[in-house]
Design an enzyme around this catalytic site. Structure first.
Site, short mmCIF file in Angstrom:
data_model
loop_
_atom_site.label_atom_id
_atom_site.label_comp_id
_atom_site.label_asym_id
_atom_site.label_seq_id
_atom_site.Cartn_x
_atom_site.Cartn_y
_atom_site.Cartn_z
N ARG A 102 0.88 -1.18 0.00
CA ARG A 102 0.00 0.00 0.00
C ARG A 102 0.91 1.21 0.00
O ARG A 102 1.71 1.40 0.92
CB ARG A 102 -0.91 0.00 1.23
CG ARG A 102 -1.58 1.34 1.45
CD ARG A 102 -2.69 1.30 2.44
NE ARG A 102 -3.83 0.59 1.90
CZ ARG A 102 -5.05 0.62 2.41
NH1 ARG A 102 -5.31 1.36 3.48
NH2 ARG A 102 -6.04 -0.06 1.87
N HIS A 129 -7.29 0.72 -6.58
CA HIS A 129 -7.53 -0.15 -5.41
C HIS A 129 -8.19 -1.44 -5.92
O HIS A 129 -9.36 -1.71 -5.62
CB HIS A 129 -8.41 0.60 -4.41
CG HIS A 129 -8.38 0.03 -3.01
ND1 HIS A 129 -7.59 -1.04 -2.64
CD2 HIS A 129 -9.07 0.40 -1.88
CE1 HIS A 129 -7.78 -1.30 -1.36
NE2 HIS A 129 -8.67 -0.45 -0.88
N GLN A 132 -10.07 -4.09 -3.62
CA GLN A 132 -11.36 -3.62 -3.10
C GLN A 132 -12.46 -3.78 -4.14
O GLN A 132 -13.56 -4.24 -3.83
CB GLN A 132 -11.24 -2.15 -2.68
CG GLN A 132 -12.52 -1.60 -2.09
CD GLN A 132 -12.85 -2.22 -0.74
OE1 GLN A 132 -12.04 -2.18 0.16
NE2 GLN A 132 -14.04 -2.80 -0.59
N ASP A 221 -17.22 7.04 -1.61
CA ASP A 221 -15.99 6.93 -0.82
C ASP A 221 -15.74 8.29 -0.16
O ASP A 221 -16.42 9.28 -0.48
CB ASP A 221 -14.84 6.53 -1.77
CG ASP A 221 -13.55 6.16 -1.06
OD1 ASP A 221 -13.54 6.04 0.18
OD2 ASP A 221 -12.52 6.00 -1.76
N CYS A 262 -16.23 1.36 0.48
CA CYS A 262 -15.05 0.55 0.80
C CYS A 262 -14.65 0.67 2.27
O CYS A 262 -13.95 -0.20 2.79
CB CYS A 262 -13.89 0.90 -0.12
SG CYS A 262 -13.29 2.58 0.09
N ARG A 290 -13.19 -8.81 1.36
CA ARG A 290 -11.79 -8.49 1.05
C ARG A 290 -10.91 -9.72 1.33
O ARG A 290 -10.05 -10.08 0.54
CB ARG A 290 -11.31 -7.31 1.91
CG ARG A 290 -11.78 -5.94 1.47
CD ARG A 290 -11.16 -5.52 0.15
NE ARG A 290 -9.71 -5.46 0.20
CZ ARG A 290 -9.00 -4.44 0.70
NH1 ARG A 290 -9.61 -3.38 1.17
NH2 ARG A 290 -7.67 -4.47 0.70
N1 NVA Z 1 -9.99 6.40 -1.46
C1 NVA Z 1 -9.60 6.04 -0.10
C2 NVA Z 1 -9.82 4.59 0.12
C3 NVA Z 1 -9.46 4.09 1.49
C4 NVA Z 1 -9.62 2.61 1.63
C5 NVA Z 1 -8.15 6.42 0.13
O1 NVA Z 1 -7.35 6.23 -0.80
O2 NVA Z 1 -7.82 6.91 1.20
N1 CP Z 2 -11.11 -0.38 2.35
C1 CP Z 2 -9.84 -0.41 2.81
O1 CP Z 2 -8.90 -0.61 2.05
O2 CP Z 2 -9.72 -0.22 4.14
P1 CP Z 2 -8.36 0.03 4.97
O3 CP Z 2 -7.86 1.39 4.57
O4 CP Z 2 -8.79 -0.02 6.41
O5 CP Z 2 -7.38 -1.04 4.62
#
Ligand code: NVA
Ligand code: CP
Length: 310
Positions: A102, A129, A132, A221, A262, A290
């Protein structure tokens, strides 16, 4: 060797296999059937951003498959002291069998993959992502059946989730209605890699309520994704007027429409409490899934198609 860096890295045929495989793997888990195809395999997880679901789902999932996990963050590894991503990839991939990352820019995960001896999975970048969206699609299929021909409405930021929905619609034969505030549009060039997408795979709407008309699934989101915190105030102003999925928006979708997010969610910002906590919301199944889809992805990247399908 295959990596999963964006949704378009698998074909429609591979997704058909992976969704069937996810259902089998989930059934085993639910019936407490031991399934350890990844004994002696190690997953390295690298988090350069916060996480709850991704961390727990990959770690629990790998354990359930019989493997082990090493967790690294930028602050507790040499990545935070400017060891290069390339050297990090060379080292980690000599000691582990699969890597989940990540991070911020997609180019970081691409550089890691280019120097890795083992498969790399995208656990979220600024741009995409994919795990997800795979979980979201699997959740839709579980509740309503095939996604092809359906309408998915995206209300909100043109972010990593939105870009990935576009890729999925192009590949899997459904349509995404996209409504973002102006200045926060999806990046079609990025999503489709400069290729011409399938005609009709997405449609842009100025008005989010119009975008929800006839939708089979409505999803949204956060207004501010990780890494964009400096824009928080500007975003709050741009999104507050119209980009909250509420009962009025759900009322113009199909009566059997589902709601997904998500997570993490902010009730009263991108979604009202009545919607996310209401009867059309499947966000807890979505979060759980997930883990099941990622177990199928790890099994596939390490062992290929297994002949053990029921
Ligand atoms: N769009 C959000 C998703 C978090 C799971 C982010 O990138 O922070
Ligand atoms: N949806 C998701 O990726 O959640 P986290 O940021 O908690 O991993």
């Amino acid at each position: 060797m295959k990596h999963y860096l964006q949704f378009s890295d698998f074909t429609a045929d591979e997704y058909a296999y992976l969704f069937a495989r996810t259902a089998t793997i989930k059934r085993k888990f639910k019936s407490y059937e031991k399934y350890h195809p990844l004994v002696d395999r190690t997953l390295a997880m690298i988090f350069e951003k916060a996480s709850t679901r991704t961390r727990v789902s990959f770690e629990a999932g790998m354990g359930q498959l019989g493997g082990t996990v090493v967790n690294l963050t930028s602050t507790d590894s040499q990545l935070g002291r400017s060891e290069s991503i390339e050297d990090t990839a060379r080292v980690i991939s000599r000691m582990t069998d699969i890597v989940m990352i990540r991070t911020f820019g997609q180019e970081r995960i691409e550089r890691f993959a280019a120097h890795s001896r083992v498969p790399v999975i995208n656990g979220l970048t600024n741009e995409f992502h994919p795990c997800q969206i795979m979980a979201d699609l699997f959740t839709y299929i579980e509740h309503r059946g095939a996604i092809a021909g359906k309408v998915v409405t995206w209300v909100g930021d043109g972010n990593n989730m939105a870009n990935t929905w576009l890729q999925a619609a192009d590949l899997l034969g459904f349509t995404v209605h996209v409504s973002t505030p102006s200045g926060y549009e999806v990046d079609e060039k990025l999503a489709f890699g400069g290729r011409q997408p399938r005609a009709g795979c997405y449609k842009i709407f100025k008005d989010p309520t119009q975008a929800c008309q006839g939708a089979d699934l409505v999803t949204t989101d956060v207004w501010t994704s990780m890494g964009y915190e400096a824009e928080n105030e500007a975003r709050r102003k741009a999104f507050a007027a119209d980009w909250c999925v509420d009962g009025k928006m759900m009322a113009v979708a199909r009566p059997d429409a589902l709601f997904m997010h998500c997570l993490p969610a902010h009730r009263g910002e991108e979604v009202s409490a009545e919607v996310i906590d209401g009867p059309q919301s499947v966000v807890w199944d979505e979060a759980e899934n997930r883990m099941h889809v990622q177990k199928a992805i790890m099994e596939y990247l390490l062992l290929g198609r297994v002949s053990e399908l029921p």
